[in-house]
Each structure stands twice: as structure tokens, then as C-alpha cells.
Design a protein around this motif. Sequence first.
Motif, PDB file in Angstrom:
ATOM      1  N   GLU A 116      13.506  14.556  10.317  1.00 40.05           N
ATOM      2  CA  GLU A 116      14.638  13.634  10.486  1.00 40.05           C
ATOM      3  C   GLU A 116      14.470  12.801  11.752  1.00 40.05           C
ATOM      4  O   GLU A 116      14.770  11.613  11.764  1.00 40.05           O
ATOM      5  CB  GLU A 116      15.959  14.397  10.502  1.00 40.05           C
ATOM      6  N   HIS A 117      13.969  13.409  12.826  1.00 36.86           N
ATOM      7  CA  HIS A 117      13.709  12.666  14.068  1.00 36.86           C
ATOM      8  C   HIS A 117      12.506  11.731  13.896  1.00 36.86           C
ATOM      9  O   HIS A 117      12.541  10.573  14.330  1.00 36.86           O
ATOM     10  CB  HIS A 117      13.466  13.615  15.230  1.00 36.86           C
ATOM     11  N   ALA A 118      11.461  12.246  13.262  1.00 38.06           N
ATOM     12  CA  ALA A 118      10.233  11.466  13.082  1.00 38.06           C
ATOM     13  C   ALA A 118      10.456  10.252  12.196  1.00 38.06           C
ATOM     14  O   ALA A 118       9.827   9.206  12.385  1.00 38.06           O
ATOM     15  CB  ALA A 118       9.136  12.359  12.500  1.00 38.06           C
ATOM     16  N   ARG A 119      11.359  10.387  11.249  1.00 40.22           N
ATOM     17  CA  ARG A 119      11.643   9.282  10.322  1.00 40.22           C
ATOM     18  C   ARG A 119      12.065   8.021  11.067  1.00 40.22           C
ATOM     19  O   ARG A 119      11.654   6.910  10.718  1.00 40.22           O
ATOM     20  CB  ARG A 119      12.735   9.732   9.360  1.00 40.22           C
ATOM     21  N   SER A 120      12.854   8.175  12.108  1.00 39.94           N
ATOM     22  CA  SER A 120      13.306   6.994  12.860  1.00 39.94           C
ATOM     23  C   SER A 120      12.164   6.349  13.647  1.00 39.94           C
ATOM     24  O   SER A 120      12.218   5.166  13.958  1.00 39.94           O
ATOM     25  CB  SER A 120      14.456   7.367  13.802  1.00 39.94           C
ATOM     26  N   ILE A 121      11.131   7.110  13.945  1.00 39.82           N
ATOM     27  CA  ILE A 121       9.968   6.568  14.663  1.00 39.82           C
ATOM     28  C   ILE A 121       9.184   5.627  13.760  1.00 39.82           C
ATOM     29  O   ILE A 121       8.870   4.500  14.127  1.00 39.82           O
ATOM     30  CB  ILE A 121       9.061   7.711  15.162  1.00 39.82           C
ATOM     31  N   ILE A 122       8.864   6.090  12.559  1.00 40.00           N
ATOM     32  CA  ILE A 122       8.025   5.306  11.649  1.00 40.00           C
ATOM     33  C   ILE A 122       8.782   4.105  11.083  1.00 40.00           C
ATOM     34  O   ILE A 122       8.203   3.069  10.803  1.00 40.00           O
ATOM     35  CB  ILE A 122       7.448   6.206  10.530  1.00 40.00           C
ATOM     36  N   ALA A 123      10.095   4.248  10.938  1.00 41.07           N
ATOM     37  CA  ALA A 123      10.904   3.208  10.276  1.00 41.07           C
ATOM     38  C   ALA A 123      10.916   1.879  11.023  1.00 41.07           C
ATOM     39  O   ALA A 123      11.200   0.854  10.416  1.00 41.07           O
ATOM     40  CB  ALA A 123      12.327   3.706  10.071  1.00 41.07           C
ATOM     41  N   VAL A 124      10.600   1.882  12.294  1.00 39.38           N
ATOM     42  CA  VAL A 124      10.627   0.635  13.070  1.00 39.38           C
ATOM     43  C   VAL A 124       9.236   0.021  13.252  1.00 39.38           C
ATOM     44  O   VAL A 124       9.104  -1.016  13.904  1.00 39.38           O
ATOM     45  CB  VAL A 124      11.296   0.849  14.457  1.00 39.38           C
ATOM     46  N   MET A 125       8.228   0.633  12.647  1.00 37.15           N
ATOM     47  CA  MET A 125       6.863   0.136  12.817  1.00 37.15           C
ATOM     48  C   MET A 125       6.631  -1.139  12.002  1.00 37.15           C
ATOM     49  O   MET A 125       7.137  -1.262  10.883  1.00 37.15           O
ATOM     50  CB  MET A 125       5.860   1.210  12.391  1.00 37.15           C
ATOM     51  N   PRO A 126       5.885  -2.094  12.566  1.00 39.43           N
ATOM     52  CA  PRO A 126       5.546  -3.295  11.799  1.00 39.43           C
ATOM     53  C   PRO A 126       4.817  -2.930  10.503  1.00 39.43           C
ATOM     54  O   PRO A 126       3.930  -2.074  10.502  1.00 39.43           O
ATOM     55  CB  PRO A 126       4.618  -4.066  12.745  1.00 39.43           C
ATOM     56  N   GLY A 127       5.230  -3.550   9.413  1.00 40.33           N
ATOM     57  CA  GLY A 127       4.610  -3.318   8.120  1.00 40.33           C
ATOM     58  C   GLY A 127       5.201  -2.157   7.337  1.00 40.33           C
ATOM     59  O   GLY A 127       4.880  -1.987   6.165  1.00 40.33           O
ATOM     60  N   PHE A 128       6.060  -1.348   7.960  1.00 40.05           N
ATOM     61  CA  PHE A 128       6.700  -0.246   7.255  1.00 40.05           C
ATOM     62  C   PHE A 128       7.693  -0.803   6.259  1.00 40.05           C
ATOM     63  O   PHE A 128       8.470  -1.697   6.572  1.00 40.05           O
ATOM     64  CB  PHE A 128       7.429   0.675   8.242  1.00 40.05           C
ATOM     65  N   ARG A 129       7.683  -0.260   5.029  1.00 41.16           N
ATOM     66  CA  ARG A 129       8.632  -0.699   4.001  1.00 41.16           C
ATOM     67  C   ARG A 129       9.608   0.402   3.619  1.00 41.16           C
ATOM     68  O   ARG A 129      10.800   0.152   3.515  1.00 41.16           O
ATOM     69  CB  ARG A 129       7.884  -1.178   2.764  1.00 41.16           C
ATOM     70  N   GLU A 148       3.095  -2.627   4.173  1.00 41.34           N
ATOM     71  CA  GLU A 148       2.700  -3.975   3.749  1.00 41.34           C
ATOM     72  C   GLU A 148       1.188  -4.049   3.538  1.00 41.34           C
ATOM     73  O   GLU A 148       0.727  -4.588   2.546  1.00 41.34           O
ATOM     74  CB  GLU A 148       3.129  -5.022   4.783  1.00 41.34           C
ATOM     75  N   THR A 149       0.425  -3.518   4.510  1.00 35.60           N
ATOM     76  CA  THR A 149      -1.038  -3.538   4.426  1.00 35.60           C
ATOM     77  C   THR A 149      -1.584  -2.183   4.857  1.00 35.60           C
ATOM     78  O   THR A 149      -0.900  -1.413   5.544  1.00 35.60           O
ATOM     79  CB  THR A 149      -1.662  -4.616   5.347  1.00 35.60           C
ATOM     80  N   LEU A 150      -2.814  -1.895   4.497  1.00 34.62           N
ATOM     81  CA  LEU A 150      -3.478  -0.674   4.925  1.00 34.62           C
ATOM     82  C   LEU A 150      -3.554  -0.617   6.450  1.00 34.62           C
ATOM     83  O   LEU A 150      -3.315   0.422   7.067  1.00 34.62           O
ATOM     84  CB  LEU A 150      -4.881  -0.611   4.307  1.00 34.62           C
ATOM     85  N   GLU A 151      -3.864  -1.747   7.059  1.00 39.03           N
ATOM     86  CA  GLU A 151      -4.012  -1.798   8.512  1.00 39.03           C
ATOM     87  C   GLU A 151      -2.700  -1.521   9.243  1.00 39.03           C
ATOM     88  O   GLU A 151      -2.719  -1.023  10.369  1.00 39.03           O
ATOM     89  CB  GLU A 151      -4.581  -3.163   8.941  1.00 39.03           C
ATOM     90  N   ASP A 152      -1.568  -1.844   8.620  1.00 39.96           N
ATOM     91  CA  ASP A 152      -0.283  -1.514   9.250  1.00 39.96           C
ATOM     92  C   ASP A 152      -0.185  -0.016   9.506  1.00 39.96           C
ATOM     93  O   ASP A 152       0.383   0.422  10.503  1.00 39.96           O
ATOM     94  CB  ASP A 152       0.895  -1.962   8.377  1.00 39.96           C
ATOM     95  N   HIS A 153      -0.758   0.776   8.605  1.00 38.84           N
ATOM     96  CA  HIS A 153      -0.753   2.234   8.789  1.00 38.84           C
ATOM     97  C   HIS A 153      -1.911   2.695   9.651  1.00 38.84           C
ATOM     98  O   HIS A 153      -1.712   3.346  10.674  1.00 38.84           O
ATOM     99  CB  HIS A 153      -0.798   2.952   7.434  1.00 38.84           C
ATOM    100  N   THR A 154      -3.141   2.357   9.230  1.00 45.33           N
ATOM    101  CA  THR A 154      -4.329   2.941   9.859  1.00 45.33           C
ATOM    102  C   THR A 154      -4.572   2.442  11.279  1.00 45.33           C
ATOM    103  O   THR A 154      -5.063   3.195  12.118  1.00 45.33           O
ATOM    104  CB  THR A 154      -5.572   2.682   9.006  1.00 45.33           C
ATOM    105  N   ILE A 178       0.862  -1.181   0.000  1.00 42.91           N
ATOM    106  CA  ILE A 178       0.000   0.000   0.000  1.00 42.91           C
ATOM    107  C   ILE A 178       0.899   1.231   0.000  1.00 42.91           C
ATOM    108  O   ILE A 178       1.901   1.279   0.721  1.00 42.91           O
ATOM    109  CB  ILE A 178      -0.896   0.023   1.269  1.00 42.91           C
ATOM    110  N   LEU A 179       0.543   2.229  -0.790  1.00 42.49           N
ATOM    111  CA  LEU A 179       1.295   3.477  -0.829  1.00 42.49           C
ATOM    112  C   LEU A 179       0.454   4.574  -0.191  1.00 42.49           C
ATOM    113  O   LEU A 179      -0.638   4.897  -0.660  1.00 42.49           O
ATOM    114  CB  LEU A 179       1.636   3.851  -2.273  1.00 42.49           C
ATOM    115  N   GLU A 180       0.957   5.098   0.911  1.00 43.47           N
ATOM    116  CA  GLU A 180       0.337   6.250   1.573  1.00 43.47           C
ATOM    117  C   GLU A 180       0.853   7.513   0.892  1.00 43.47           C
ATOM    118  O   GLU A 180       2.049   7.666   0.679  1.00 43.47           O
ATOM    119  CB  GLU A 180       0.719   6.245   3.052  1.00 43.47           C
TER     120      GLU A 180
END
Length: 112
Positions: free
Chosen positions: A23-36, A57-63, A2-4
Motif C-alpha cells: 500500500e505504501h509502495a503503490r504511491s511511489i510507483i504511481a507518480v513515476m513518468p510513464g506509469f499508467r 507507456e514504454t519499456l524504458e519508462d520501467h527499465t 507495455i505490460l509488466e
Amino acid sequence: MILEHALLPVRPGEETRFEAAFEHARSIIAVMPGFRSLTLSRSIETPTSYLLLVEWETLEDHTEGFRGSAEYERWRELLHGFYEPFPTVEHFVRVTHADPRPGTSAHPSISN
């Protein structure tokens, strides 16, 4: 995959601070399950406008996963104060894709 897609309208004069916060926020999202992956791009024509593209990976990984997490609260604290107005986020699925053919340049030179 899925592309947000989010167009981020940053308040004028806040671009440098926004980019540093991102730059700080990027490291937060990068470790989330399903983030590519993610890409943040700044508009040439409208320098206060940024394009954020995030692959999940999936819509639910984000939402559900990211937006429902404690990490999202930190992301929100770092970034949401820069936007005017608040961005609209949409999700896309790939319909087609193209790569340069082997042996060709993705950016061919122009000759006269």
C-alpha cells in the motif's frame, strides 16, 4: 503500452505485512513518468503468490526511468525482503483484447 508481469512469491506468514507495505509502495510507483496503472492480485490456490501487473507507456519508462530512480530504491526497501525466491519480471505487448458486447453481462448467470 507495455505490460509488466511479475509473480511475487511472498514468504509464508508474511502476506499481511507484504500487503501493508505494498500500500505504501503503490504511491511511489504511481507518480513515476510513464506509469499508467497497476493491479496486485493474490492467488486463491497459492495464497503466498501474488500477481503484479503494471502498465507503462514504454519499456524504458520501467527499465530505465523507474528502476534507475531514487524512488525505486524506496520501493526496493519496502518490498524486496518479502520475496522467496526473487521474482522474475517480464514485459508484454498486447496482441488482442476483448470486452463484453454492449447489452451483455461480463459474468452471465448460469441457469438450469
